[in-house]
Design an enzyme around this catalytic site. Structure first.
Site, PDB file in Angstrom:
ATOM      1  N   HIS A 119       0.877  -1.168   0.000  1.00 39.47           N
ATOM      2  CA  HIS A 119       0.000   0.000   0.000  1.00 39.47           C
ATOM      3  C   HIS A 119       0.917   1.223   0.000  1.00 39.47           C
ATOM      4  O   HIS A 119       2.024   1.165   0.539  1.00 39.47           O
ATOM      5  CB  HIS A 119      -0.830  -0.068   1.290  1.00 39.47           C
ATOM      6  CG  HIS A 119      -1.889   0.966   1.406  1.00 39.47           C
ATOM      7  ND1 HIS A 119      -1.630   2.255   1.802  1.00 39.47           N
ATOM      8  CD2 HIS A 119      -3.229   0.905   1.194  1.00 39.47           C
ATOM      9  CE1 HIS A 119      -2.763   2.937   1.836  1.00 39.47           C
ATOM     10  NE2 HIS A 119      -3.749   2.145   1.475  1.00 39.47           N
ATOM     11  N   ASP A 196       3.524  -4.487   7.715  1.00 40.24           N
ATOM     12  CA  ASP A 196       2.259  -3.758   7.674  1.00 40.24           C
ATOM     13  C   ASP A 196       1.156  -4.772   8.011  1.00 40.24           C
ATOM     14  O   ASP A 196       0.908  -5.709   7.255  1.00 40.24           O
ATOM     15  CB  ASP A 196       2.075  -3.180   6.265  1.00 40.24           C
ATOM     16  CG  ASP A 196       0.750  -2.443   6.111  1.00 40.24           C
ATOM     17  OD1 ASP A 196      -0.090  -2.505   7.035  1.00 40.24           O
ATOM     18  OD2 ASP A 196       0.559  -1.810   5.064  1.00 40.24           O
ATOM     19  N   LYS A 222     -10.107  -0.604  10.819  1.00 42.48           N
ATOM     20  CA  LYS A 222     -10.359  -1.768   9.958  1.00 42.48           C
ATOM     21  C   LYS A 222     -10.705  -2.990  10.803  1.00 42.48           C
ATOM     22  O   LYS A 222     -10.952  -4.072  10.290  1.00 42.48           O
ATOM     23  CB  LYS A 222      -9.129  -2.064   9.088  1.00 42.48           C
ATOM     24  CG  LYS A 222      -8.821  -0.967   8.071  1.00 42.48           C
ATOM     25  CD  LYS A 222      -7.634  -1.339   7.232  1.00 42.48           C
ATOM     26  CE  LYS A 222      -7.013  -0.166   6.504  1.00 42.48           C
ATOM     27  NZ  LYS A 222      -7.747   0.302   5.353  1.00 42.48           N
ATOM     28  N   CYS A 362      -4.712   2.427  -3.705  1.00 45.51           N
ATOM     29  CA  CYS A 362      -3.463   2.938  -3.109  1.00 45.51           C
ATOM     30  C   CYS A 362      -2.316   1.950  -3.270  1.00 45.51           C
ATOM     31  O   CYS A 362      -1.511   1.764  -2.349  1.00 45.51           O
ATOM     32  CB  CYS A 362      -3.651   3.283  -1.632  1.00 45.51           C
ATOM     33  SG  CYS A 362      -4.940   4.471  -1.328  1.00 45.51           S
TER      34      CYS A 362
HETATM   35  N1  PMP Z   1      -1.679  -0.819   4.573  1.00 44.24           N
HETATM   36  C1  PMP Z   1      -2.629  -1.550   3.988  1.00 44.24           C
HETATM   37  C2  PMP Z   1      -2.269  -2.922   3.504  1.00 44.24           C
HETATM   38  C3  PMP Z   1      -3.921  -1.050   3.850  1.00 44.24           C
HETATM   39  O1  PMP Z   1      -4.847  -1.781   3.255  1.00 44.24           O
HETATM   40  C4  PMP Z   1      -4.204   0.246   4.338  1.00 44.24           C
HETATM   41  C5  PMP Z   1      -5.591   0.841   4.209  1.00 44.24           C
HETATM   42  N2  PMP Z   1      -6.188   0.697   2.971  1.00 44.24           N
HETATM   43  C6  PMP Z   1      -3.175   0.960   4.952  1.00 44.24           C
HETATM   44  C7  PMP Z   1      -1.934   0.401   5.068  1.00 44.24           C
HETATM   45  C8  PMP Z   1      -3.397   2.332   5.498  1.00 44.24           C
HETATM   46  O2  PMP Z   1      -4.350   2.323   6.487  1.00 44.24           O
HETATM   47  P1  PMP Z   1      -4.854   3.711   7.103  1.00 44.24           P
HETATM   48  O3  PMP Z   1      -5.428   4.489   5.951  1.00 44.24           O
HETATM   49  O4  PMP Z   1      -5.860   3.324   8.104  1.00 44.24           O
HETATM   50  O5  PMP Z   1      -3.664   4.380   7.675  1.00 44.24           O
END
Ligand code: PMP
Length: 407
Positions: A119, A196, A222, A362
């Site tokens: 991400h 992550d 999440k 993303c």
């Molecule tokens: N890493 C991964 C694998 C994610 O799916 C996400 C959220 N889509 C994030 C990081 C970032 O999370 P947040 O926007 O809650 O900081």
């Protein structure tokens, strides 16, 4: 304890009260009533600025905040509460590591090995750390079905590799990386391993001592908790050596005109007023997940994912990204539908009250690597039902017809 999905659904006010088939849990989960109540309870019973007030209410706020830290410690099986830093979300946790660990260990020419399926939150902070220090970002390429072989990983490591950054579960492919093994190989090569956990922690038991990673970040929102609270797990000895990320109130021991002595960890990394209510509600979300149990959650999500993928494979012109095996997807299935833009797919599904995500998720370097521009993603939570999967499949099967294609 036997739990039924119907019972679980009753815990979620939004799902009870609104006509929505919610399949975007990887973006954010719905929240159970107990978590919403906990957030309110903090403000009704304990509201004062944690870590500051010397009066009774202030002490209660601090106590609840620190109890929440202990709940997180137990949940991740960290050695001590000093290794649990509260942050806003996974993004902030990963930026903290990239900035502070980067400042501590990176020198010009050093390498940061980043997996291509990251991400942007576990990629852009490393690009910035490289730009600041003169280090370089190297990418570890995955196969089309989202796999990294041990050989490829070993080959990508070099004696210049100082940091490896990898997600445990991909937010696009849904695949799970063997971060325990990769962390071991990274350590053998003298590198730190940053995981992550944004898409793994809500769906499977994560034990940081067993995985032996140096850092792991996740977002509360999440995992059935409110937005604005997240966690960074980090080894104590590293936190102690790393410079602070943000500076301000409560992260110091003393301040003079020319400098400061930092507070003990983890408070050194929690500058400014903290999210006391968020931490309190996150602890409640953890208890909620623990009450259901990861055995149940994993079994349920695996069953639904199989039903979903089996059905999708029957629909002409649907292409699932990554592995074609349901067991390789952890509640996340991303796909393309020939001839229909993913935004149109999401809009047609929305007309049937089905909420999915469309776009690049993303993870643009991954999509470039897989040679796709944009896709649609279905992601599941503990509250989804077989009926919802069927409704999704029926809706998906009708999209090309609606767009004027023959089938
Ligand atoms: N890493 C991964 C694998 C994610 O799916 C996400 C959220 N889509 C994030 C990081 C970032 O999370 P947040 O926007 O809650 O900081």
């Amino acid at each position: 304890m036997s739990i039924s999905v119907n019972e679980i659904r009753k815990d979620f006010p939004l799902l009870e009260n609104q006509k929505v088939i919610y399949m975007d849990t990887a973006a954010t989960s719905q929240k159970p009533a107990c978590v919403l109540e906990a957030e309110r309870e903090f403000y009704e019973k304990y509201n004062a600025n944690p870590l500051r007030g010397l009066y009774e209410l202030g002490e209660a706020a601090t106590e609840k905040y620190e109890e929440a830290r202990e709940t997180v410690r137990g949940f991740l099986n960290a050695r001590e509460t000093a290794e649990i830093v509260f942050v806003r979300n996974a993004t902030e946790g990963l930026n903290l590591v990239a900035y502070s660990l980067g400042s501590l260990v990176l020198k010009p020419g050093d390498e940061i090995l980043v997996s291509i399926m990251e991400h942007h939150s576990n990629l852009l902070p490393w690009q910035q750390a490289a730009a600041r220090t003169g280090a370089v970002v190297k990418y570890l390429e995955c196969t089309e079905d989202g796999k990294y072989t041990e050989e490829a990983f070993k080959e990508a490591l070099s004696d210049r590799t100082k940091i490896v950054a990898m997600t445990q579960v991909s937010n696009v492919l849904g695949c799970k990386n063997n971060i325990k093994r990769f962390a071991q190989l990274a350590h053998e090569a003298g590198a730190y391993f940053v995981a992550d956990g944004a898409q793994s922690v809500p769906h499977m038991a994560v034990d940081v001592q067993d995985l032996d990673v140096d850092f792991l970040a996740f977002s509360g929102h999440k995992m059935y908790a409110p937005m604005g609270i997240g966690v960074l797990y980090a080894r104590r000895e590293l936190l102690e050596q790393m410079p602070p990320f943000l500076c301000g109130g409560e992260m110091i021991d003393s301040v003079s005109r020319t400098g400061a002595v930092w507070a003990e960890v983890p408070h050194k990394f929690e500058a400014g007023t903290v999210n006391g209510a968020g931490a309190y509600a996150l602890a409640e979300a953890i208890r909620y997940v623990q009450k259901i149990g990861f055995d149940f959650i994993e079994e349920r999500e695996a069953k639904l994912t199989k039903l979903l993928m089996d059905g999708m494979k029957e629909i002409p012109a649907v292409h699932i990204l990554g592995s074609q095996k349901a067991e390789d997807h952890h509640g996340i299935v991303t796909f393309k539908l020939d001839g229909v833009h993913p935004h149109d797919v999401a809009s047609v599904l929305d007309a049937d009250h089905i909420a999915v995500r469309a776009g690049h998720h993303c993870a643009q370097p991954l999509l470039q690597h897989l040679k796709v521009l944009s896709t649609t993603r279905v992601s599941l939570g503990v509250y989804n039902t077989e009926e919802e999967i069927q409704a999704f499949l029926t809706s998906l099967a009708g999209i090309r017809r609606q767009m004027g294609y023959g089938e």
